[in-house]
Write a protein that holds these residues in place. Sequence first.
Motif, PDB file in Angstrom:
ATOM      1  N   SER A   1       0.908  -1.137   0.014  1.00 53.11           N
ATOM      2  CA  SER A   1       0.050   0.000   0.093  1.00 53.11           C
ATOM      3  C   SER A   1       0.840   1.411  -0.010  1.00 53.11           C
ATOM      4  CB  SER A   1      -1.047   0.113   1.412  1.00 53.11           C
ATOM      5  OG  SER A   1      -0.074   0.012   2.557  1.00 53.11           O
ATOM      6  N   LEU A   2       2.079   1.320   0.517  1.00 55.34           N
ATOM      7  CA  LEU A   2       2.995   2.260   0.463  1.00 55.34           C
ATOM      8  C   LEU A   2       3.655   2.718  -0.849  1.00 55.34           C
ATOM      9  CD1 LEU A   2       4.867   1.770   3.883  1.00 55.34           C
ATOM     10  CD2 LEU A   2       3.051   3.400   3.326  1.00 55.34           C
ATOM     11  N   SER A   3       3.563   1.602  -1.849  1.00 49.92           N
ATOM     12  CA  SER A   3       4.313   1.844  -3.223  1.00 49.92           C
ATOM     13  C   SER A   3       3.364   3.039  -3.873  1.00 49.92           C
ATOM     14  CB  SER A   3       4.030   0.343  -4.167  1.00 49.92           C
ATOM     15  OG  SER A   3       4.914  -0.414  -3.324  1.00 49.92           O
ATOM     16  N   CYS A   4       4.239   3.857  -4.624  1.00 49.37           N
ATOM     17  CA  CYS A   4       3.430   4.900  -5.618  1.00 49.37           C
ATOM     18  C   CYS A   4       2.818   4.212  -6.633  1.00 49.37           C
ATOM     19  CB  CYS A   4       4.519   5.740  -6.149  1.00 49.37           C
ATOM     20  SG  CYS A   4       5.118   6.942  -4.433  1.00 49.37           S
ATOM     21  N   ALA A   5       1.777   4.754  -7.412  1.00 48.49           N
ATOM     22  CA  ALA A   5       1.097   4.141  -8.234  1.00 48.49           C
ATOM     23  C   ALA A   5       1.771   3.980  -9.751  1.00 48.49           C
ATOM     24  CB  ALA A   5      -0.029   5.027  -8.794  1.00 48.49           C
ATOM     25  N   TRP A   6       2.881   5.080  -9.785  1.00 48.63           N
ATOM     26  CA  TRP A   6       3.868   4.773 -11.134  1.00 48.63           C
ATOM     27  C   TRP A   6       4.875   4.078 -10.932  1.00 48.63           C
ATOM     28  CZ3 TRP A   6       8.601   5.997  -9.153  1.00 48.63           C
ATOM     29  CH2 TRP A   6       8.684   6.795  -8.024  1.00 48.63           C
ATOM     30  N   ASP A   7       5.040   3.277  -9.656  1.00 47.25           N
ATOM     31  CA  ASP A   7       6.098   2.480  -9.366  1.00 47.25           C
ATOM     32  C   ASP A   7       6.033   1.146  -9.859  1.00 47.25           C
ATOM     33  OD1 ASP A   7       8.694   1.993  -8.551  1.00 47.25           O
ATOM     34  OD2 ASP A   7       8.234   1.861  -6.336  1.00 47.25           O
ATOM     35  N   ASN A   8       7.207   0.494 -10.061  1.00 51.82           N
ATOM     36  CA  ASN A   8       6.920  -1.146 -10.227  1.00 51.82           C
ATOM     37  C   ASN A   8       7.724  -1.688  -9.223  1.00 51.82           C
ATOM     38  OD1 ASN A   8       5.864  -3.494 -11.797  1.00 51.82           O
ATOM     39  ND2 ASN A   8       8.250  -3.533 -12.527  1.00 51.82           N
ATOM     40  N   ASP A   9       7.399  -2.229  -8.190  1.00 49.52           N
ATOM     41  CA  ASP A   9       8.276  -2.900  -7.183  1.00 49.52           C
ATOM     42  C   ASP A   9       7.577  -4.237  -6.726  1.00 49.52           C
ATOM     43  OD1 ASP A   9       6.369  -1.743  -5.599  1.00 49.52           O
ATOM     44  OD2 ASP A   9       8.063  -0.808  -4.086  1.00 49.52           O
ATOM     45  N   GLY A  10       8.046  -5.026  -5.812  1.00 47.57           N
ATOM     46  CA  GLY A  10       7.795  -6.131  -5.464  1.00 47.57           C
ATOM     47  C   GLY A  10       8.504  -7.430  -6.211  1.00 47.57           C
ATOM     48  N   ALA A  11       8.012  -8.403  -6.528  1.00 50.82           N
ATOM     49  CA  ALA A  11       8.480  -9.728  -6.819  1.00 50.82           C
ATOM     50  C   ALA A  11       8.898  -9.394  -8.524  1.00 50.82           C
ATOM     51  CB  ALA A  11       7.755 -10.884  -6.895  1.00 50.82           C
TER      52      ALA A  11
ATOM     53  N   LEU B   1       9.768   1.240   0.218  1.00 49.49           N
ATOM     54  CA  LEU B   1      10.759   1.051   1.184  1.00 49.49           C
ATOM     55  C   LEU B   1      11.533   2.687   1.577  1.00 49.49           C
ATOM     56  CD1 LEU B   1      12.745  -0.756   2.906  1.00 49.49           C
ATOM     57  CD2 LEU B   1      14.174  -0.640   0.874  1.00 49.49           C
ATOM     58  N   ASP B   2      11.117   3.456   0.608  1.00 47.64           N
ATOM     59  CA  ASP B   2      11.503   4.879   0.997  1.00 47.64           C
ATOM     60  C   ASP B   2      10.383   5.370   2.023  1.00 47.64           C
ATOM     61  OD1 ASP B   2      13.385   5.252  -1.206  1.00 47.64           O
ATOM     62  OD2 ASP B   2      11.920   5.989  -2.611  1.00 47.64           O
ATOM     63  N   ALA B   3       9.175   4.885   1.944  1.00 49.40           N
ATOM     64  CA  ALA B   3       7.994   5.454   2.775  1.00 49.40           C
ATOM     65  C   ALA B   3       8.067   4.849   4.225  1.00 49.40           C
ATOM     66  CB  ALA B   3       6.662   5.472   2.083  1.00 49.40           C
ATOM     67  N   ALA B   4       8.232   3.565   3.919  1.00 52.36           N
ATOM     68  CA  ALA B   4       8.047   2.714   5.022  1.00 52.36           C
ATOM     69  C   ALA B   4       8.815   3.202   6.441  1.00 52.36           C
ATOM     70  CB  ALA B   4       8.574   1.291   4.887  1.00 52.36           C
ATOM     71  N   SER B   5       8.287   2.903   7.618  1.00 52.12           N
ATOM     72  CA  SER B   5       8.936   3.086   8.785  1.00 52.12           C
ATOM     73  C   SER B   5      10.345   2.149   9.031  1.00 52.12           C
ATOM     74  CB  SER B   5       7.976   2.842  10.005  1.00 52.12           C
ATOM     75  OG  SER B   5       8.756   2.785  11.308  1.00 52.12           O
ATOM     76  N   GLY B   6      11.269   2.909   9.328  1.00 45.17           N
ATOM     77  CA  GLY B   6      12.666   2.087   9.160  1.00 45.17           C
ATOM     78  C   GLY B   6      13.085   2.013   7.935  1.00 45.17           C
TER      79      GLY B   6
ATOM     80  N   GLY C   1       9.670  11.415   2.007  1.00 45.24           N
ATOM     81  CA  GLY C   1      10.523  11.908   2.789  1.00 45.24           C
ATOM     82  C   GLY C   1      10.280  11.986   4.123  1.00 45.24           C
ATOM     83  N   ARG C   2      11.518  12.641   4.676  1.00 48.91           N
ATOM     84  CA  ARG C   2      11.392  12.924   6.304  1.00 48.91           C
ATOM     85  C   ARG C   2      11.772  14.197   6.444  1.00 48.91           C
ATOM     86  NH1 ARG C   2       9.096   8.738   5.619  1.00 48.91           N
ATOM     87  NH2 ARG C   2       9.044   6.737   6.777  1.00 48.91           N
ATOM     88  N   MET C   3      11.353  14.858   7.528  1.00 47.55           N
ATOM     89  CA  MET C   3      11.770  16.090   8.063  1.00 47.55           C
ATOM     90  C   MET C   3      11.909  16.078   9.571  1.00 47.55           C
ATOM     91  SD  MET C   3       9.474  20.033   8.412  1.00 47.55           S
ATOM     92  CE  MET C   3       9.862  20.360   6.417  1.00 47.55           C
ATOM     93  N   GLY C   4      13.327  16.945   9.932  1.00 42.41           N
ATOM     94  CA  GLY C   4      13.685  16.735  11.223  1.00 42.41           C
ATOM     95  C   GLY C   4      14.385  17.994  11.456  1.00 42.41           C
ATOM     96  N   THR C   5      15.039  17.821  12.697  1.00 43.03           N
ATOM     97  CA  THR C   5      15.891  19.070  13.165  1.00 43.03           C
ATOM     98  C   THR C   5      17.229  18.535  13.383  1.00 43.03           C
ATOM     99  OG1 THR C   5      15.217  18.721  15.575  1.00 43.03           O
ATOM    100  CG2 THR C   5      14.158  20.621  14.013  1.00 43.03           C
ATOM    101  N   ILE C   6      18.320  19.491  13.494  1.00 45.81           N
ATOM    102  CA  ILE C   6      19.718  19.298  13.927  1.00 45.81           C
ATOM    103  C   ILE C   6      20.060  20.465  14.668  1.00 45.81           C
ATOM    104  CG2 ILE C   6      20.232  18.040  11.831  1.00 45.81           C
ATOM    105  CD1 ILE C   6      21.543  20.253  10.535  1.00 45.81           C
ATOM    106  N   THR C   7      20.993  20.383  15.412  1.00 44.42           N
ATOM    107  CA  THR C   7      21.802  21.531  16.054  1.00 44.42           C
ATOM    108  C   THR C   7      22.493  22.381  14.878  1.00 44.42           C
ATOM    109  OG1 THR C   7      22.585  19.898  17.978  1.00 44.42           O
ATOM    110  CG2 THR C   7      23.624  22.045  17.822  1.00 44.42           C
ATOM    111  N   PRO C   8      21.992  23.712  15.076  1.00 43.22           N
ATOM    112  CA  PRO C   8      22.243  24.672  13.954  1.00 43.22           C
ATOM    113  C   PRO C   8      23.792  24.465  13.601  1.00 43.22           C
ATOM    114  CG  PRO C   8      20.837  25.542  15.678  1.00 43.22           C
ATOM    115  CD  PRO C   8      21.275  24.426  16.269  1.00 43.22           C
TER     116      PRO C   8
END
Length: 238
Positions: free
Chosen positions: A1-11, A87-92, A118-125
């Motif tokens: 369910s996390l695969s994009c519609a334009w993608d071709n992944d799996g077996a 695998l881009d979207a999945a947790s871990g 993607g992911r968003m987060g913070t770092i020490t400046p």
Amino acid sequence: SLSCAWDNDGAMCMSDPEREVGRVLLALDVTMGAVDYAIAEGFDVIVSHHPLIFTPMRSINGCDVKSRVITKLMRNGISAFSFHTRLDAASGGVNDTLCEGLGIQNVEPFMLGNEPLGRMGTITPVSGKELASLVKEKLSADGVTYTCGDKMISKVVVVGGAGKDFIDSALDSFADALITGEVSYNAAIDAADSGLCLVCAGHFFTENPVLTALEKQITAFDPKIKVESYNSNLLKQI
């Protein structure tokens, strides 16, 4: 369910669905070198990030490298599974692994349309130049390109691989920087002109760390399975 519609992944290919799996080879790409290594070392399955088959193939006749790779896999009874955007979207997955390796905190999904790729987060400046140096060191990248070296960075968007499509969303989210593998020259110039720091560490180096996460997942699923990673990077810098 996390695969994009334009993608071709799996077996991707599986000549014998009933073959018992005892050895799994992990690689970012199913290259001819990876296949030859899998055959020589007796692997049953290759698990990759990039799809072995992405665009439709009209024939498998040995006239191109992709069909030769598939033919060699099938002849030797080796299956290939490719987990790309899921695998881009999945947790871990790719981007969580990248954030962990770079020490990014307060990580949350970053959307492209309706996809949490993607992911968003913070770092020490730090300055843009300091961030680029950190990324190069942590990923053991051959080289890193960056923009806005003097800008102070604290809020970052992280996208392994090709991150061009995330630039506008990163700007809209008031991110200070986008850490990714690669973007086009024109996109980089426009992003820098708009005030977004770009740190590009190479497609391979921003995605290959996920192989470590995959190894842990497979080993947790069945400790008896032997897992090994193969370096499929064919792009070198001098």
